[in-house]
Design a protein around this motif. Structure first.
Motif, PDB file in Angstrom:
ATOM      1  N   GLY A  78      36.504  36.110  35.206  1.00 11.07           N
ATOM      2  CA  GLY A  78      36.461  34.981  36.122  1.00 11.07           C
ATOM      3  C   GLY A  78      35.438  35.199  37.228  1.00 11.07           C
ATOM      4  N   GLU A  79      35.201  34.165  37.992  1.00  6.93           N
ATOM      5  CA  GLU A  79      34.176  34.216  39.030  1.00  6.93           C
ATOM      6  C   GLU A  79      34.481  35.248  40.113  1.00  6.93           C
ATOM      7  N   ARG A  80      35.725  35.342  40.566  1.00  4.21           N
ATOM      8  CA  ARG A  80      36.080  36.319  41.615  1.00  4.21           C
ATOM      9  C   ARG A  80      35.797  37.732  41.123  1.00  4.21           C
ATOM     10  N   HIS A  81      36.215  38.030  39.896  1.00  4.14           N
ATOM     11  CA  HIS A  81      35.954  39.341  39.283  1.00  4.14           C
ATOM     12  C   HIS A  81      34.454  39.619  39.270  1.00  4.14           C
ATOM     13  N   GLY A  82      33.688  38.659  38.790  1.00  7.76           N
ATOM     14  CA  GLY A  82      32.239  38.830  38.696  1.00  7.76           C
ATOM     15  C   GLY A  82      31.564  38.979  40.045  1.00  7.76           C
ATOM     16  N   SER A  83      32.057  38.243  41.038  1.00  8.80           N
ATOM     17  CA  SER A  83      31.492  38.334  42.381  1.00  8.80           C
ATOM     18  C   SER A  83      31.703  39.726  42.975  1.00  8.80           C
ATOM     19  N   VAL A  84      32.916  40.244  42.846  1.00  8.52           N
ATOM     20  CA  VAL A  84      33.214  41.576  43.381  1.00  8.52           C
ATOM     21  C   VAL A  84      32.433  42.644  42.611  1.00  8.52           C
ATOM     22  N   ALA A  85      32.404  42.549  41.288  1.00  5.88           N
ATOM     23  CA  ALA A  85      31.646  43.518  40.481  1.00  5.88           C
ATOM     24  C   ALA A  85      30.165  43.471  40.843  1.00  5.88           C
ATOM     25  N   GLY A  86      29.631  42.276  41.055  1.00  5.27           N
ATOM     26  CA  GLY A  86      28.226  42.137  41.433  1.00  5.27           C
ATOM     27  C   GLY A  86      27.918  42.727  42.794  1.00  5.27           C
ATOM     28  N   ARG A  87      28.813  42.523  43.755  1.00  3.14           N
ATOM     29  CA  ARG A  87      28.603  43.075  45.098  1.00  3.14           C
ATOM     30  C   ARG A  87      28.622  44.600  45.059  1.00  3.14           C
ATOM     31  N   ILE A  88      29.562  45.166  44.299  1.00  7.11           N
ATOM     32  CA  ILE A  88      29.614  46.627  44.175  1.00  7.11           C
ATOM     33  C   ILE A  88      28.322  47.134  43.544  1.00  7.11           C
ATOM     34  N   ALA A  89      27.909  46.492  42.460  1.00  8.85           N
ATOM     35  CA  ALA A  89      26.679  46.910  41.786  1.00  8.85           C
ATOM     36  C   ALA A  89      25.479  46.826  42.725  1.00  8.85           C
ATOM     37  N   ALA A  90      25.427  45.778  43.538  1.00  7.37           N
ATOM     38  CA  ALA A  90      24.307  45.613  44.464  1.00  7.37           C
ATOM     39  C   ALA A  90      24.301  46.711  45.529  1.00  7.37           C
ATOM     40  N   TYR A  91      25.437  46.928  46.181  1.00  4.63           N
ATOM     41  CA  TYR A  91      25.498  47.931  47.255  1.00  4.63           C
ATOM     42  C   TYR A  91      25.282  49.343  46.731  1.00  4.63           C
ATOM     43  N   VAL A  92      26.071  49.730  45.734  1.00 11.97           N
ATOM     44  CA  VAL A  92      25.973  51.098  45.218  1.00 11.97           C
ATOM     45  C   VAL A  92      24.656  51.290  44.476  1.00 11.97           C
ATOM     46  N   GLY A  93      24.318  50.302  43.642  1.00  4.21           N
ATOM     47  CA  GLY A  93      23.083  50.407  42.869  1.00  4.21           C
ATOM     48  C   GLY A  93      21.847  50.539  43.739  1.00  4.21           C
ATOM     49  N   HIS A  94      21.781  49.751  44.796  1.00  2.00           N
ATOM     50  CA  HIS A  94      20.643  49.844  45.711  1.00  2.00           C
ATOM     51  C   HIS A  94      20.542  51.241  46.306  1.00  2.00           C
ATOM     52  N   HIS A  95      21.654  51.780  46.766  1.00  6.10           N
ATOM     53  CA  HIS A  95      21.660  53.126  47.352  1.00  6.10           C
ATOM     54  C   HIS A  95      21.184  54.162  46.332  1.00  6.10           C
TER      55      HIS A  95
END
Length: 191
Positions: A45-62
């Motif tokens: 669902g969208e909430r799941h995807g939004s949270v997974a995307g935010r984690i990927a963005a923050y951690v992935g960027h670092h």
């Protein structure tokens, strides 16, 4: 989560291999192989995807900015064991540079990640999510984050049965010694 499925033959269930999993046609769903049994998950669902995307963005960027290693997204399978074969696909994973042996594998990675992030769906049962985290730890993962969007909680699993529950907007999720220098407040993940 649609539950495990196996291919029936006249002699009983036939367990799938990693090779057979790789040859499945693309049906738009995510498949994992758990001790030879095919498990299929519907799109998140969208909430799941939004949270997974935010984690990927923050951690992935670092990770990328600091040259710490390789990151992968939700469709990436990791070969955890053979006979019977197990291939799992976390929502996000990180493998440190010093453990990489070359370019990314064309099929399922034989190198178990250092960090695995599993974002729970509303239909996931706690027992199943915990079993998944333990499976990752047993395979050699050093840090597992189980993220629960509905309750805005993160459960941090480490080898040796060390578990921490993080909750509250100002709680800090840390990469510890697995992703050095990374930290984020939960409110940034759950937005």
């Amino acid at each position: 989560y649609r539950g495990p499925m196996s291919i029936a033959t006249s002699g009983g269930p036939h367990l799938l291999t990693v090779g057979q999993l790789a040859e499945l046609p693309d049906d738009g769903l995510r498949h994992e192989l758990i001790e030879g049994e095919l498990t299929t998950m519907p799109p998140a669902g969208e909430r799941h995807g939004s949270v997974a995307g935010r984690i990927a963005a923050y951690v992935g960027h670092h990770i990328l900015v600091n040259g710490l290693g390789r990151i992968t997204g939700a469709e990436t399978g990791y070969l955890l064991r053979r006979n019977p074969d197990t291939v799992r696909a976390p929502d996000f994973a990180f493998t440190s540079t010093d453990r990489l042996t070359g370019p990314p594998d064309r099929t399922f990675s034989p190198i178990v990640p250092d960090l695995v992030v599993e974002v729970a769906s509303p239909s996931d049962r706690l027992a199943e999510v915990t079993r998944t985290a333990l499976m990752w730890l047993d395979a050699g993962v050093r840090l597992v984050w189980v993220v629960e969007p509905e309750t805005e909680v993160v459960i941090v699993h480490r080898p040796g049965d060390a578990v921490t529950l993080l909750r509250g907007a100002d709680a800090t999720l840390s990469g510890e010694d697995v992703v050095p220098g990374f930290a984020v407040h939960l409110h940034e993940i759950f937005g």
